[in-house]
Design an enzyme around this catalytic site. Structure first.
Site, PDB file in Angstrom:
ATOM      1  N   ASP A 171     -79.489   2.537  69.897  1.00  0.00           N
ATOM      2  CA  ASP A 171     -78.223   3.260  69.855  1.00  0.00           C
ATOM      3  C   ASP A 171     -77.733   3.312  68.416  1.00  0.00           C
ATOM      4  O   ASP A 171     -78.258   2.617  67.546  1.00  0.00           O
ATOM      5  CB  ASP A 171     -77.180   2.669  70.800  1.00  0.00           C
ATOM      6  CG  ASP A 171     -76.827   1.220  70.490  1.00  0.00           C
ATOM      7  OD1 ASP A 171     -77.523   0.606  69.661  1.00  0.00           O
ATOM      8  OD2 ASP A 171     -75.867   0.702  71.074  1.00  0.00           O
ATOM      9  N   PRO A 172     -76.761   4.167  68.122  1.00  0.00           N
ATOM     10  CA  PRO A 172     -76.319   4.353  66.736  1.00  0.00           C
ATOM     11  C   PRO A 172     -75.755   3.066  66.139  1.00  0.00           C
ATOM     12  O   PRO A 172     -75.315   2.164  66.853  1.00  0.00           O
ATOM     13  CB  PRO A 172     -75.225   5.425  66.856  1.00  0.00           C
ATOM     14  CG  PRO A 172     -75.485   6.105  68.157  1.00  0.00           C
ATOM     15  CD  PRO A 172     -76.043   5.054  69.061  1.00  0.00           C
TER      16      PRO A 172
END
Length: 305
Positions: free
Chosen positions: A148-149
């Site tokens: 995920d970011p």
């Protein structure tokens, strides 16, 4: 009363105590009166058609069909999603049908709810699908999968492992660069962590979860981005041959299982500093270019420029 003269005691739960005189007690069984209950008919009356049942999720202002989980309220169609999230038109054929699915509509509905509630979400709306803007599906050559970011403001910009220019590369990206320099010692060392130059050459840098709440890694896994990403990867595998998949860590390796007869599938431990296997020894960048050379295709320039 029995023959011995002792009072008869009934242990039945329905016995009622009745005192008949000052000297003797007699317990008399009072049989329960059974009341016949009228059973309610099942289902609606004949000829009556009811609307589908709906329910409200906690803190949500929209209703859902309980059978399909489809938002009852009107949703953005795929064209509007492409516009709002700045998705490249080159990806329309691959993404448009998937964005019409109920689960995908649910993702955007929940995203909008979180945004409207004041939650700080990374990356910005216009960068969530930045991975579509550097090359189309037919130009993809390498697939690198992240999780995920980055949850730190100013870092994430829609490309897995990449950070904006001017941001110090995080530890995982530093380890990727260390492996790169080990494979290409004559390469100019990277001076920043923006990997857009890779993306322009057909390197798909794709996280399995496309958004995150600031400061909380993994906070948006529940939204369902992973299903959308898996469908993107599945369609790429079905429509293309000769791709190189760099699957770093168990999470990436579980996300997709490309056919090794059609694609080059490379696996290694995750570049995280917490991994037991050092990433410095990863030779994927060289192996990818050797694969392209054997096929008579140009190599990827892994320089970070």
């Amino acid at each position: 009363m029995d023959v011995s003269g002792e009072p008869t005691v009934c242990s039945n739960a329905y016995a009622n105590e009745m005192k008949l005189s000052d000297s003797k007690d007699i317990y008399v069984l009072a049989h329960p009166v059974t009341k016949k209950t009228r059973k309610r008919p099942r289902g609606p009356p004949l000829g009556v058609k009811l609307d589908p049942p709906t329910f409200k999720l906690n803190n949500m202002s929209h209703h859902y069909d309980t059978e399909t989980f489809t938002p009852v309220s009107s949703q953005l169609d795929s064209v509007e999603v492409f516009s709002k999230f700045n998705i490249s038109p080159e990806w329309y054929d691959l993404l448009s049908d998937e964005l019409k699915e109920p689960y995908a509509k649910g993702i955007f509905l929940e995203y909008n709810r979180l945004l409207n509630s004041g939650e700080e979400i990374l990356p910005s709306t216009g960068d969530i699908f930045a991975w579509t803007r550097f090359c189309g599906p037919q130009s993809i050559r390498v697939v690198i999968i992240g999780q995920d970011p980055y949850p730190t403001a100013g870092h994430a910009h829609g490309l897995a492992f990449s950070v904006k220019r001017g941001i110090t590369p995080p530890s995982s990206l530093k380890n990727i660069f260390a492996a790169l320099m080990e494979s290409y010692p004559n390469m100019t060392p990277p001076t920043h962590g923006c990997l857009e130059s890779w993306a322009r050459q057909g390197v798909l840098l794709l996280n399995t979860t496309l958004t995150v709440r600031r400061g909380t890694p993994g906070s948006h896994v529940y939204l369902g981005w992973g299903r959308l990403v898996q469908r993107v990867l599945q369609r790429l595998c079905e429509n293309r041959t000769g791709l190189v998949f760099m699957l770093w860590g168990a999470h990436a390796q579980k996300t997709t299982q490309p056919n090794s007869r059609c694609h080059l599938v490379l696996t290694h431990a995750h570049p995280s500093p917490l991994s037991r296997v050092p990433f410095r020894n990863c030779r994927h960048f060289v192996q990818a270019n050797e694969y392209f050379t054997r096929k008579g295709e140009p190599e990827i320039d892994w320089s970070v420029i």
